[in-house]
Design a protein around this motif. Structure first.
Motif, PDB file in Angstrom:
ATOM      1  N   LEU A   1       0.767  -1.353   0.041  1.00  0.00           N
ATOM      2  CA  LEU A   1      -0.063  -0.036   0.121  1.00  0.00           C
ATOM      3  C   LEU A   1       0.883   1.338  -0.009  1.00  0.00           C
ATOM      4  O   LEU A   1       0.429   2.241  -0.691  1.00  0.00           O
ATOM      5  CB  LEU A   1      -0.859   0.153   1.039  1.00  0.00           C
ATOM      6  N   GLY A   2       1.693   1.305   0.965  1.00  0.00           N
ATOM      7  CA  GLY A   2       2.650   2.397   0.986  1.00  0.00           C
ATOM      8  C   GLY A   2       3.489   2.865  -0.466  1.00  0.00           C
ATOM      9  O   GLY A   2       3.539   3.957  -0.963  1.00  0.00           O
ATOM     10  N   ALA A   3       4.093   1.801  -0.873  1.00  0.00           N
ATOM     11  CA  ALA A   3       4.748   1.802  -1.970  1.00  0.00           C
ATOM     12  C   ALA A   3       3.896   2.155  -3.341  1.00  0.00           C
ATOM     13  O   ALA A   3       4.177   3.048  -4.179  1.00  0.00           O
ATOM     14  CB  ALA A   3       5.547   0.396  -2.749  1.00  0.00           C
ATOM     15  N   SER A   4       2.600   1.809  -3.462  1.00  0.00           N
ATOM     16  CA  SER A   4       1.550   2.324  -4.582  1.00  0.00           C
ATOM     17  C   SER A   4       1.185   3.549  -4.229  1.00  0.00           C
ATOM     18  O   SER A   4       1.046   4.134  -5.191  1.00  0.00           O
ATOM     19  CB  SER A   4       0.209   1.196  -4.213  1.00  0.00           C
ATOM     20  N   LEU A   5       0.966   4.132  -3.204  1.00  0.00           N
ATOM     21  CA  LEU A   5       0.900   5.465  -2.729  1.00  0.00           C
ATOM     22  C   LEU A   5       1.872   6.199  -3.239  1.00  0.00           C
ATOM     23  O   LEU A   5       1.331   7.501  -3.118  1.00  0.00           O
ATOM     24  CB  LEU A   5       0.201   5.605  -1.300  1.00  0.00           C
ATOM     25  N   ALA A   6       3.023   6.000  -3.077  1.00  0.00           N
ATOM     26  CA  ALA A   6       4.079   6.841  -3.300  1.00  0.00           C
ATOM     27  C   ALA A   6       4.381   7.106  -4.596  1.00  0.00           C
ATOM     28  O   ALA A   6       4.871   8.248  -5.171  1.00  0.00           O
ATOM     29  CB  ALA A   6       5.423   6.114  -2.667  1.00  0.00           C
ATOM     30  N   VAL A   7       3.632   6.148  -5.492  1.00  0.00           N
ATOM     31  CA  VAL A   7       4.157   6.439  -6.976  1.00  0.00           C
ATOM     32  C   VAL A   7       3.355   7.590  -7.596  1.00  0.00           C
ATOM     33  O   VAL A   7       3.988   8.371  -8.040  1.00  0.00           O
ATOM     34  CB  VAL A   7       3.563   5.121  -8.053  1.00  0.00           C
ATOM     35  N   PRO A   8       2.106   7.877  -7.190  1.00  0.00           N
ATOM     36  CA  PRO A   8       1.634   9.135  -7.749  1.00  0.00           C
ATOM     37  C   PRO A   8       2.399  10.704  -7.066  1.00  0.00           C
ATOM     38  O   PRO A   8       2.417  11.342  -7.619  1.00  0.00           O
ATOM     39  CB  PRO A   8      -0.062   9.095  -7.328  1.00  0.00           C
ATOM     40  N   TRP A   9       2.586  10.259  -5.619  1.00  0.00           N
ATOM     41  CA  TRP A   9       3.322  11.395  -4.985  1.00  0.00           C
ATOM     42  C   TRP A   9       4.646  11.864  -5.536  1.00  0.00           C
ATOM     43  O   TRP A   9       5.040  12.808  -6.119  1.00  0.00           O
ATOM     44  CB  TRP A   9       3.508  10.863  -3.565  1.00  0.00           C
TER      45      TRP A   9
ATOM     46  N   LEU B   1       3.952  13.481  -9.008  1.00  0.00           N
ATOM     47  CA  LEU B   1       3.623  14.950  -8.763  1.00  0.00           C
ATOM     48  C   LEU B   1       4.699  15.721  -8.207  1.00  0.00           C
ATOM     49  O   LEU B   1       4.782  16.829  -8.614  1.00  0.00           O
ATOM     50  CB  LEU B   1       2.485  14.728  -7.598  1.00  0.00           C
ATOM     51  N   ARG B   2       5.610  15.238  -7.632  1.00  0.00           N
ATOM     52  CA  ARG B   2       6.816  15.849  -7.299  1.00  0.00           C
ATOM     53  C   ARG B   2       8.051  15.900  -8.512  1.00  0.00           C
ATOM     54  O   ARG B   2       8.737  16.661  -8.198  1.00  0.00           O
ATOM     55  CB  ARG B   2       7.491  15.333  -5.973  1.00  0.00           C
ATOM     56  N   GLY B   3       7.526  15.609  -9.383  1.00  0.00           N
ATOM     57  CA  GLY B   3       8.390  15.920 -10.827  1.00  0.00           C
ATOM     58  C   GLY B   3       9.303  14.744 -11.233  1.00  0.00           C
ATOM     59  O   GLY B   3       9.999  14.944 -12.146  1.00  0.00           O
ATOM     60  N   ARG B   4       9.155  13.520 -10.584  1.00  0.00           N
ATOM     61  CA  ARG B   4       9.892  12.336 -10.967  1.00  0.00           C
ATOM     62  C   ARG B   4       9.308  11.997 -12.341  1.00  0.00           C
ATOM     63  O   ARG B   4       8.053  11.820 -12.359  1.00  0.00           O
ATOM     64  CB  ARG B   4       9.870  11.291 -10.003  1.00  0.00           C
ATOM     65  N   SER B   5      10.148  11.393 -13.198  1.00  0.00           N
ATOM     66  CA  SER B   5       9.660  10.874 -14.484  1.00  0.00           C
ATOM     67  C   SER B   5       8.699   9.614 -14.080  1.00  0.00           C
ATOM     68  O   SER B   5       9.064   8.881 -13.029  1.00  0.00           O
ATOM     69  CB  SER B   5      10.645  10.312 -15.424  1.00  0.00           C
TER      70      SER B   5
ATOM     71  N   PHE C   1       8.467   4.044 -11.228  1.00  0.00           N
ATOM     72  CA  PHE C   1       8.164   2.874 -11.245  1.00  0.00           C
ATOM     73  C   PHE C   1       9.541   2.045 -10.564  1.00  0.00           C
ATOM     74  O   PHE C   1       9.149   1.012  -9.863  1.00  0.00           O
ATOM     75  CB  PHE C   1       8.063   2.505 -12.799  1.00  0.00           C
ATOM     76  N   THR C   2      10.589   2.446 -10.958  1.00  0.00           N
ATOM     77  CA  THR C   2      11.873   1.716 -10.412  1.00  0.00           C
ATOM     78  C   THR C   2      11.880   1.996  -9.043  1.00  0.00           C
ATOM     79  O   THR C   2      12.227   1.028  -8.329  1.00  0.00           O
ATOM     80  CB  THR C   2      13.222   2.451 -10.971  1.00  0.00           C
ATOM     81  N   LEU C   3      11.547   3.144  -8.336  1.00  0.00           N
ATOM     82  CA  LEU C   3      11.323   3.480  -6.884  1.00  0.00           C
ATOM     83  C   LEU C   3      10.485   2.375  -6.143  1.00  0.00           C
ATOM     84  O   LEU C   3      10.336   1.798  -5.157  1.00  0.00           O
ATOM     85  CB  LEU C   3      11.006   4.893  -6.553  1.00  0.00           C
TER      86      LEU C   3
END
Length: 127
Positions: free
Chosen positions: A29-37, A40-44, A49-51
């Protein structure tokens, strides 16, 4: 042994198993919620996805550690039979394979190659 000891061990192993499952689920859940964040913070998208894969792998590894710990306690202290020992050996082999695979996925290199790049850096010492 006292009558309460086997019951307490079973309760502890169950709690450790639940903790391992919770770590995996919360990690997902945490990893999935971190993707949109991250996006939004400017990562490609590819960096996010790698993170995501890296964080997911870490959560799975940590959860597996807890589950194996519960299996070890269960096998050694509660049911010390040959069959349970063989099952534990199989679980540990599978977990070791998964750990190596996830380590390669997360780090991009074998665990024993971790310090190879550090050896190639020039040191500040003179001969």
């Amino acid at each position: 042994m006292d009558e309460w000891f086997p019951s307490a061990l079973k309760l502890m192993t169950r709690a450790i198993e639940i903790g391992g499952i919770a770590i995996i689920v919360l990690g997902i859940l945490g990893a999935s919620l971190a993707v949109p964040w991250q996006v939004l913070r400017g990562r490609s998208g590819s960096e996010a996805f790698t993170l995501y894969r890296s964080n997911l792998g870490r959560a799975i590894l940590l959860g597996l550690e807890f589950l194996v710990a519960a299996d070890i306690i269960n096998t050694v202290a509660i049911e010390p039979t040959l069959q349970s020992l063989l099952i534990l050996g199989g679980i540990i082999l599978i977990r070791t394979f998964l750990s190596f695979s996830l380590e390669v996925e997360i780090e991009g290199r074998w665990p024993w190659d971790r310090h190879k790049g550090e050896d190639e850096r020039p040191s500040g010492r003179t001969a």
